[in-house]
Design an enzyme around this catalytic site. Structure first.
Site, short mmCIF file in Angstrom:
data_model
loop_
_atom_site.label_atom_id
_atom_site.label_comp_id
_atom_site.label_asym_id
_atom_site.label_seq_id
_atom_site.Cartn_x
_atom_site.Cartn_y
_atom_site.Cartn_z
N LYS A 157 0.90 -1.17 0.00
CA LYS A 157 0.00 0.00 0.00
C LYS A 157 0.93 1.21 0.00
O LYS A 157 1.13 1.89 1.01
CB LYS A 157 -0.93 -0.03 1.22
CG LYS A 157 -2.06 0.98 1.13
CD LYS A 157 -3.12 0.69 2.17
CE LYS A 157 -4.06 1.87 2.37
NZ LYS A 157 -4.83 2.26 1.20
N1 PMP Z 1 -7.63 -0.99 -3.19
C1 PMP Z 1 -7.08 0.21 -2.98
C2 PMP Z 1 -6.33 0.86 -4.08
C3 PMP Z 1 -7.23 0.85 -1.75
O1 PMP Z 1 -6.67 2.06 -1.54
C4 PMP Z 1 -7.97 0.23 -0.73
C5 PMP Z 1 -8.15 0.90 0.59
N2 PMP Z 1 -7.05 0.64 1.45
C6 PMP Z 1 -8.53 -1.04 -0.98
C7 PMP Z 1 -8.35 -1.62 -2.23
C8 PMP Z 1 -9.31 -1.75 0.08
O2 PMP Z 1 -8.46 -2.16 1.10
P1 PMP Z 1 -8.94 -2.32 2.60
O3 PMP Z 1 -10.22 -3.10 2.55
O4 PMP Z 1 -7.86 -3.11 3.25
O5 PMP Z 1 -9.15 -0.98 3.16
#
Ligand code: PMP
Length: 299
Positions: A157
């Site tokens: 991330k």
């Molecule tokens: N894809 C992207 C590009 C994101 O930024 C997020 C948010 N973090 C997600 C998917 C979903 O991830 P999560 O459920 O862990 O928040």
């Protein structure tokens, strides 16, 4: 509503081990993270005083940093405790929690082997991401594509991966949509700019295999909730031509929670039973104690 800039608010931010007054949580303009995107972050939500899936987020933060070649010099226990402390310092029980780690100012070139690693954690009030959530949101198709895992560190991330997210979201917003659905480098359906996508086909819940984008924590939670509800879950390659055949569409993420989709670039959808079930169940789950939530998912 007037915008209140994020650097001009009241409260506290945890910065490198100390709780500092919000407006004093500053960094120098010559910071590697700013110039070379050597930063990773998390997005978490606290509900009724508990940060949902806190340990998973903290572990993903460590893993994101590891993928970018650096180690965050705080343990998961220390980071979890710091997240909770910031919430308390800001007097919040329901809020968004944003840890961010980055390379500092010691070296200002592509190579940054000796840079110090920083960590900050802020929290702020953030109601549902899409105000008209129950009505469903409108997605456009993005022009940018999620890159090949050999082109970018797609499992992290990492701040740099959001360049194409912001470009895609801005383009969609300029046309009156709320967000954009991105394809991957092969032309397969990938995800929205900050959330994973689910499609209902014939009573089954289908979602793209996350081999070049984030396997979101909400995504995995929603898949578990679907199974608990005896809804069949299928992870597979989804092609854009199939979208029009979906009975329901939703996007899920920590920020987005479970958000129904009513349009993708001119094709209309009606949120139905499966979307409603998952949305309601997710809202209940996140407000349970961590023990009860684990029991619910194991049921
Ligand atoms: N894809 C992207 C590009 C994101 O930024 C997020 C948010 N973090 C997600 C998917 C979903 O991830 P999560 O459920 O862990 O928040």
């Amino acid at each position: 509503m007037a915008l209140v800039p994020f650097d001009d608010r009241d409260g506290f931010i945890w910065l490198d081990g100390a709780m500092v007054p919000w407006r004093e949580a500053k960094l120098h303009v010559l910071t590697h993270g700013l110039h070379y995107a050597s930063g990773v972050f998390e997005g978490e939500r606290a509900y009724a005083g508990n940060i949902f899936k806190l340990r998973e987020h903290t572990e993903r933060l460590h893993n994101s940093a590891r993928i970018l070649g650096f180690a965050i010099p705080w343990t998961s226990d220390e980071i979890d405790a710091a997240c909770v402390q910031v919430l308390q310092a800001n007097g919040q029980t329901d809020a968004y929690v944003r840890p961010v780690a980055w390379r500092g100012s010691e070296m200002m070139a592509v190579s940054a082997q000796n840079s110090k690693i920083h960590l900050a954690i802020a929290t702020w009030a953030w109601p549902a991401m899409f105000a008209d959530r129950m009505a469903g949101i409108r997605l456009d198709m993005a022009e940018w594509r999620r890159p090949h895992p050999q082109t970018a560190p797609t499992a992290s991330k990492a701040a740099g991966l959001y360049m194409i997210g912001t470009l895609s979201k801005h383009a969609a917003e300029a046309k009156g949509f709320q967000d954009a659905l991105m394809l991957d480098w092969r032309g397969r359906v990938a995800e929205a700019t900050g959330a994973n996508a689910f499609f209902v086909f014939d009573g089954e819940l289908h979602t793209p295999t996350p081999d070049c984008f984030l396997d979101g924590i909400t995504r995995r939670t929603v898949m578990a909730l679907a199974r608990v509800n005896q809804i069949k879950v299928v992870e597979r390659v989804i092609l854009p031509e199939e979208i029009a055949k979906a009975d329901e569409v939703m996007v899920v993420g920590t920020g987005a929670e479970v958000t129904p989709v009513r349009e993708i670039a001119g094709t209309m959808f009606t949120p139905g039973r499966i979307t409603e079930t998952l949305l309601t169940d997710y809202e209940k789950l996140v407000r349970m104690s961590p023990e009860d939530a684990a029991k619910r998912l194991a049921a």
